[in-house]
Design an enzyme around this catalytic site. Structure first.
Site, mmCIF file in Angstrom:
data_model
loop_
_atom_site.group_PDB
_atom_site.id
_atom_site.type_symbol
_atom_site.label_atom_id
_atom_site.label_comp_id
_atom_site.label_asym_id
_atom_site.label_seq_id
_atom_site.Cartn_x
_atom_site.Cartn_y
_atom_site.Cartn_z
ATOM 1 C CG ASP A 202 -1.887 0.981 1.220
ATOM 2 O OD1 ASP A 202 -2.371 0.444 0.741
ATOM 3 O OD2 ASP A 202 -1.617 1.848 2.358
ATOM 4 C CD GLU A 260 16.072 -14.227 3.008
ATOM 5 O OE1 GLU A 260 15.397 -15.017 4.271
ATOM 6 O OE2 GLU A 260 17.208 -13.233 3.787
#
Length: 541
Positions: A202, A260
């Site tokens: 956002d 990751e």
């Protein structure tokens, strides 16, 4: 580092506004169990992922975009166990889950802010944007809040102002402090460990502010342009309160964390006026920041062949190695069927035309709940409003509640089958008439068209991942080629009120219709004939 998957490139994403999707408890507000119950409907559309608007713990001053605990579910929506069950069901159905991360600010009830405001010496004293007043006691600079008035609120404990780009109950975090970035990234990791597939960030360009707190200059607007504005925020050129270059450093840290994990993605909401595409290019280029950005280019009143062509051209010129997520509606704007249906035209035909166009654009696409039913904007009385933005600017701006009303599932059930109690916003009768159970199985319905178009799109690599090349066409016709590998598709859309003949160039005269759902365009020798709101999609050898 785990190999990065690009499943998101060309994906169809369905946005759920949790408070308005399905209530499972009878309290009048939607919840996670309700969403889990309705995932079958979403899967039936043929989308790839679900974007959930915020469900975190919050006092709900701005409907959950004021977070008081990044790692907790608000009791209104259920529990972490409910979230885990919902994501497990989504994955069982082949759907990925993208959650809305509100990192630029917190609630003023977040423990971080409570500690920060307690004194100027505590460990979190510098976690928010604090500033002394000017000698006359006024705010540090001229920055404005999107929700009205100055972007600064006086705090009587610290005897300083704090920055809030939105409500005063939404203080801005200080991204110049590395401890703040670390804490936010830790909260992101929390959701990654729970199996979340991606994040919608956002107000992603609001994270970092100008350290010097320089005044924004006025935006050069004509008197006519100023007369159209209901919010003085639009009078400024926002050089210093957002889109600062230091933001790129944090986005690289964010991307490194996502990398990751397997097959995770990110989409950033960029609201930056005329600089939006430049910002999208910076935020998505290089392969080390966001995967894609979500802009406001097609979320406004303009809907014409010329305007959409302009947006496509601008994006293709500005964003060379990034990716965009197109949308026509969301939880912040008037529904596009209302914005774009001309007087005397059928809203259903507008809805069908719009999804045909959206499905053929180059980029990922986002569908907002209820648009697959052809829902129009709800007209609400002032006393029914819950949106602080609308309450603040009424009646010049009626706020965002008209697009946030509950999803209608059953035409004859109380509240359209959304709840057994009193819904938090009214369910209009016109929406009940378009309920899912009315359209499910109806071959001519908007819902059926959405399913057909999305299934067609998924089966065409040129539409999912291909390039786009705009072609010359009459003024009211948008025409382009999509190409991927050996697949070349000609796509044409007639925005006019009358049938239009489109002369085809030599390289497209051999186009063969592909059976695109609802396509009414037809070939007549070297011309393509398109009826009003007509569509043609054909294969070119």
């Amino acid at each position: 580092m785990t190999q990065k998957s690009d499943w998101w490139r060309g994906a169809a994403i369905y946005q759920v506004y949790p408070r308005s999707y399905q209530d499972s408890t009878g309290d009048g507000s939607g919840d996670l169990k309700g969403i889990a119950r309705r995932l079958g409907h979403i899967a039936s559309l043929g989308v790839d992922a679900v974007w959930l608007s915020p469900f975190f713990k919050s006092p709900m001053a701005d409907m959950g975009y004021d977070v008081s605990d990044y790692c907790a579910v608000d009791p209104m929506f259920g529990t972490l166990d409910d979230f885990d069950a919902m994501i497990a069901e989504a994955h069982r159905l082949g759907l990925r889950i993208i959650i809305d991360q509100v990192l630029s600010h917190t609630s003023d009830r977040h423990p971080w802010f409570l500690e920060s405001r307690a004194s100027r010496q505590n460990p979190k004293a510098d976690w928010y944007v604090w500033a002394d007043p000017k000698p006359d006691g006024s705010a540090p600079n001229n920055w404005l809040s999107i929700f009205g008035g100055p972007a600064w609120e006086w705090d009587s404990v610290r005897k300083q102002y704090y920055l809030h780009n939105f409500l005063a109950a939404q203080p801005d975090l200080n991204f110049h402090n590395p401890e703040v970035q670390d804490a936010l990234l830790a909260s992101v990791r929390f959701w990654l460990e729970r199996g979340v597939d991606g994040f919608r960030l956002d107000t992603v360009n609001f994270y970092v502010h100008d350290r010097k707190l320089r005044d924004n200059p006025p935006l050069k607007l004509s008197a006519a342009a100023k007369a159209k504005q209901t919010n003085p925020y639009e009078y400024q050129d926002h050089l210093y309160d957002k889109t600062r270059p230091e933001n790129l450093v944090f986005l690289r840290r964010f991307r490194a964390l996502l990398d990751e994990y397997r097959e995770r993605t990110s989409v950033g909401e960029v609201g930056d006026g005329k600089r939006s595409l430049k910002t999208v290019a910076a935020y998505t280029g290089g392969g080390d920041k966001l995967d894609m950005s979500y802009t406001f280019d097609l979320l406004g009143p303009d809907f014409s062949a010329a305007y959409v062509k302009k947006c496509i051209n601008a994006f293709e010129a500005a964003v060379t190695d990034g990716w965009i997520c197109w949308a026509f509606s969301n939880h912040d704007v008037i529904r596009h069927v209302t914005r774009w249906t001309k007087p005397g035209d059928s809203p259903d035909e507008t809805a069908k035309f719009a999804i045909s166009l959206l499905a053929c654009l180059r980029g990922s696409i986002c569908i907002y709940q209820g648009e697959e039913l052809g829902l129009e904007e709800a007209e609400l009385a002032f006393e029914d409003l819950r949106d602080p933005y609308g309450i603040r600017f009424w009646p010049g701006f009626k706020g965002r509640d008209g697009c946030r009303t509950p999803m209608p599932w059953q035409a004859q059930a109380p509240a359209g089958g959304f709840t057994t109690g009193k819904p938090w916003l009214p369910v209009p009768d016109a929406h009940r008439e378009r309920a899912v159970d009315c359209q499910d199985g109806a071959a001519a319905s908007v819902l059926a068209r959405y399913r057909e178009v999305l299934a067609f799109r998924r089966g065409q690599s040129a539409l999912v991942k291909g390039s786009i090349a705009l072609l010359d066409a009459p003024a009211d016709v948008l025409m382009f080629l999509r190409e991927h590998g050996n697949e070349r598709l000609l796509c044409a859309f007639n925005f006019a009120d009358a049938e239009t003949a489109v002369p085809l160039a030599r390289e497209t005269t051999g186009a063969a219709a592909l059976g695109f759902p609802g396509a009414a365009g037809r070939l007549d020798g070297t011309n393509l004939l398109l009826p009003p709101l007509g569509v043609f999609v054909g294969r070119v050898e």
